[in-house]
Scaffold this motif. Sequence first.
Motif, PDB file in Angstrom:
ATOM      1  N   GLU A   1      36.098   4.520 -15.070  1.00 40.26           N
ATOM      2  CA  GLU A   1      37.583   4.877 -15.620  1.00 40.26           C
ATOM      3  C   GLU A   1      38.394   3.624 -15.446  1.00 40.26           C
ATOM      4  O   GLU A   1      38.616   2.980 -14.346  1.00 40.26           O
ATOM      5  N   VAL A   2      38.777   3.110 -16.812  1.00 38.84           N
ATOM      6  CA  VAL A   2      39.697   1.821 -16.563  1.00 38.84           C
ATOM      7  C   VAL A   2      41.097   1.969 -17.128  1.00 38.84           C
ATOM      8  O   VAL A   2      41.359   2.651 -18.224  1.00 38.84           O
ATOM      9  N   MET A   3      42.050   1.878 -16.274  1.00 38.03           N
ATOM     10  CA  MET A   3      43.321   2.284 -16.530  1.00 38.03           C
ATOM     11  C   MET A   3      43.884   1.124 -17.387  1.00 38.03           C
ATOM     12  O   MET A   3      43.798  -0.181 -17.042  1.00 38.03           O
ATOM     13  N   SER A   4      44.503   1.171 -18.636  1.00 38.38           N
ATOM     14  CA  SER A   4      44.701   0.290 -19.520  1.00 38.38           C
ATOM     15  C   SER A   4      46.238   0.741 -20.116  1.00 38.38           C
ATOM     16  O   SER A   4      46.210   1.822 -20.552  1.00 38.38           O
ATOM     17  N   PRO A   5      46.990  -0.163 -20.074  1.00 36.66           N
ATOM     18  CA  PRO A   5      48.542  -0.038 -20.583  1.00 36.66           C
ATOM     19  C   PRO A   5      48.678   0.141 -22.097  1.00 36.66           C
ATOM     20  O   PRO A   5      48.020  -0.652 -22.886  1.00 36.66           O
ATOM     21  N   CYS A   6      49.480   0.926 -22.588  1.00 44.56           N
ATOM     22  CA  CYS A   6      49.481   1.096 -24.005  1.00 44.56           C
ATOM     23  C   CYS A   6      51.089   0.943 -24.189  1.00 44.56           C
ATOM     24  O   CYS A   6      51.847   2.060 -24.219  1.00 44.56           O
ATOM     25  N   PRO A   7      51.729  -0.251 -24.175  1.00 43.88           N
ATOM     26  CA  PRO A   7      53.321  -0.228 -24.312  1.00 43.88           C
ATOM     27  C   PRO A   7      53.824   0.228 -25.553  1.00 43.88           C
ATOM     28  O   PRO A   7      54.753   0.783 -25.621  1.00 43.88           O
ATOM     29  N   THR A   8      52.874  -0.065 -26.795  1.00 47.10           N
ATOM     30  CA  THR A   8      53.558   0.621 -27.953  1.00 47.10           C
ATOM     31  C   THR A   8      53.720   1.992 -28.225  1.00 47.10           C
ATOM     32  O   THR A   8      54.587   2.274 -28.500  1.00 47.10           O
ATOM     33  N   ALA A   9      52.666   2.840 -27.546  1.00 50.09           N
ATOM     34  CA  ALA A   9      52.706   4.249 -28.020  1.00 50.09           C
ATOM     35  C   ALA A   9      53.201   4.987 -26.818  1.00 50.09           C
ATOM     36  O   ALA A   9      53.553   6.266 -26.742  1.00 50.09           O
ATOM     37  N   PHE A  10      52.783   4.551 -25.612  1.00 46.84           N
ATOM     38  CA  PHE A  10      53.203   5.186 -24.417  1.00 46.84           C
ATOM     39  C   PHE A  10      54.378   4.655 -23.721  1.00 46.84           C
ATOM     40  O   PHE A  10      55.617   5.369 -23.616  1.00 46.84           O
ATOM     41  N   GLY A  11      54.497   3.425 -23.421  1.00 49.11           N
ATOM     42  CA  GLY A  11      55.441   2.730 -22.469  1.00 49.11           C
ATOM     43  C   GLY A  11      56.696   2.646 -23.114  1.00 49.11           C
ATOM     44  O   GLY A  11      57.832   3.212 -22.517  1.00 49.11           O
ATOM     45  N   ARG A  12      56.872   2.562 -24.704  1.00 48.75           N
ATOM     46  CA  ARG A  12      58.317   2.654 -25.006  1.00 48.75           C
ATOM     47  C   ARG A  12      59.001   3.931 -24.911  1.00 48.75           C
ATOM     48  O   ARG A  12      60.230   3.856 -25.145  1.00 48.75           O
TER      49      ARG A  12
END
Lengths: 383, 272
Positions: free
Chosen positions: B198-209
């Motif tokens: 499992e690779v935790m990967s950030p999604c600033p566009t759809a999740f973070g903002r």
Amino acid sequence: MASMDTDAHVGPVLMTGNEAVAHAAMKAGLGFFAGYPITPSTEIAETLSAMLPRAGGVFIQMEDEIAAMSAIIGGSLAGAKTLTATSGPGFSLKQEAIGYACLTEVPCVIVNVMRGGPSTGLPTLPAQGDVMQARWGTHGDHPVVAYCPERVEEAYLLTLKCFEVAERLRTPVMLLMDEIVGHVTERVIFPVKGAFEVTSNRETTLSPEDYRPYGYDQQLPPPLVPFGKGYRYHVSGLMHDETGFPSSDTANGDRELRWLMSKVENNREMVIDVELVNMEDADIMLFAYGASARSAKGAMRLAREEGLKVGLFRPRSIWPFAYDELKAAAQGVKAIISIEMNLGQLTNEVKLAVEGQVPVVPFFKVGGEPVLPAEILETIRGV
Amino acid sequence: MRAVDYDKYLRAAHVPHIWCPGCGHGIALKTMVRAVDTMGWEKNDVCMVSGIGCSGRAPGYVDFNSLHTTHGRAIAFASGIKLANNNLNVVVVTGDGDGVAIGGNHLIHAARRNLDITVLLWNNTIYGMTGGQVSPTTPLGCKATTAPFGNYEHSFNIAELVAAAGGNFIARGTVHNPIQLEKLMVQAFSKRGFSFVEVMSPCPTAFGRRNKLKSAPAMMQDLKDRSIPIAKALKMEPDDLDGKIVTGVLLDRDKQEYTDIYRNLVANLRGA
């Protein structure tokens, strides 16, 4: 019944349609079967679970119908001739992946032993209610090739044909078999050993640099070189160019869809398969397929004994529909009686074929009882 | 870090990738390429399979046998490939929506069978490609376009799911720590049987903002702050691990592998 193998044939043996499909698939060089239990097709999986490991092939019972369809596409991309078998509800679940195989041009064979529907319907009783689903079950324009046997021996022969057409046209091919043919036990004689070598369309003379997995400049698609042979190409369910990589170019999308349809249309001679019986002098033409056609043949004999000039048009290939062949056969007949174990699915295609020039009389039977010759004879007398 | 010739593996005509600025998937892809290089696998012998979503685009960028399948079904397609050609090194790249929502059934059954493939699940806790809908791994309370008042469903612990289903090797890493992640991928690739990272990967566009993590650096900092190595986590109370990302090798065992069992069966039948 004692079986008798000679140089000319194998058999006769007693066998069901489902068993015949399994034997034919092995004859065609089946390397991989993935399935899921469902009545009335399960015996195909059961038979192959014993045959495939003995032959060094792979049998797997997947976790669901979608997985089975997906797995046979994957297996085919890795070089195996592949098969799955199902019935109505499972056929519904497989539709998205069938469309994927159409667009990605991956050969595979799907058997649908038709039972009463919709939904869970009548799992143990026959029907022919999936013929339009076979044509349009998956979304978007796409090519479809489907065959429908009337008896066990023909189930064997048409299964071979399914593999042959799938390989050559690089497209999923369906065997639509009604439950009657799937489950009836009949005396069958298999054809000459070795005389039905099914094509394997997986090798190219081109180098990896020159190979185009989705070339469209020939009448037939290029061979599908298996993964692992040094041709590292891309396969995607997105619209793609001839290299296989996604393309959102609208002109390419137009070109690709037309190619998919034309590769079947331009090879109708290979695909279309019809039987005409007593059509030379016929006033009335019976249109029937699958097990219903056997009842139609019985009714035809009875009608002829009464002096009625009745013939039969029987498509072994359901899709693409044999419009031209039917139209030609119907020249001069006064009426067509269209016999189906559904409420008129292919009858609309019959009407399209004759373009209003011949009246089409419906004979539809649903609910799970087979069509009886005497019932058809009544309709013939009334025409 | 060891030097790797990335040009050998990337399809020049098909990069740059389509992922958003700040997306972690580029790091996940690069790390995967490094791990393949470490393995010394011939490109012809690697088959990379994906489903639908942001992760689904990964196979198109790398010069292997590559397959971009339908939504959720990558593992089922990959199973067919592996069973038809056991010599291929089959790697599935999937996401949280693709892998444990629509495709969850295939994940648990491939793990149960202990089929010798590797699944890399790039978990960005959101449906990114469709614009930010809640996923089975979106944390409770977090906002998404289909959870405007905050997510009111509990989220999956995918590693526990795969462990219970029967996987042979299970690990978790983050794109904040690609050095560890590469080691985990190499271990997974080396493992005979079903391996899962499992690779935790950030999604600033759809999740973070939507969740007070507007910038890519803020999301990376968040990954770092929440990461706990497994050795340390084992000494902590379960309540103290709420919201944490436990990293490292979570499970490593040696169940008999599926194709080995099947091959033995075939050999016995044919020898008999």
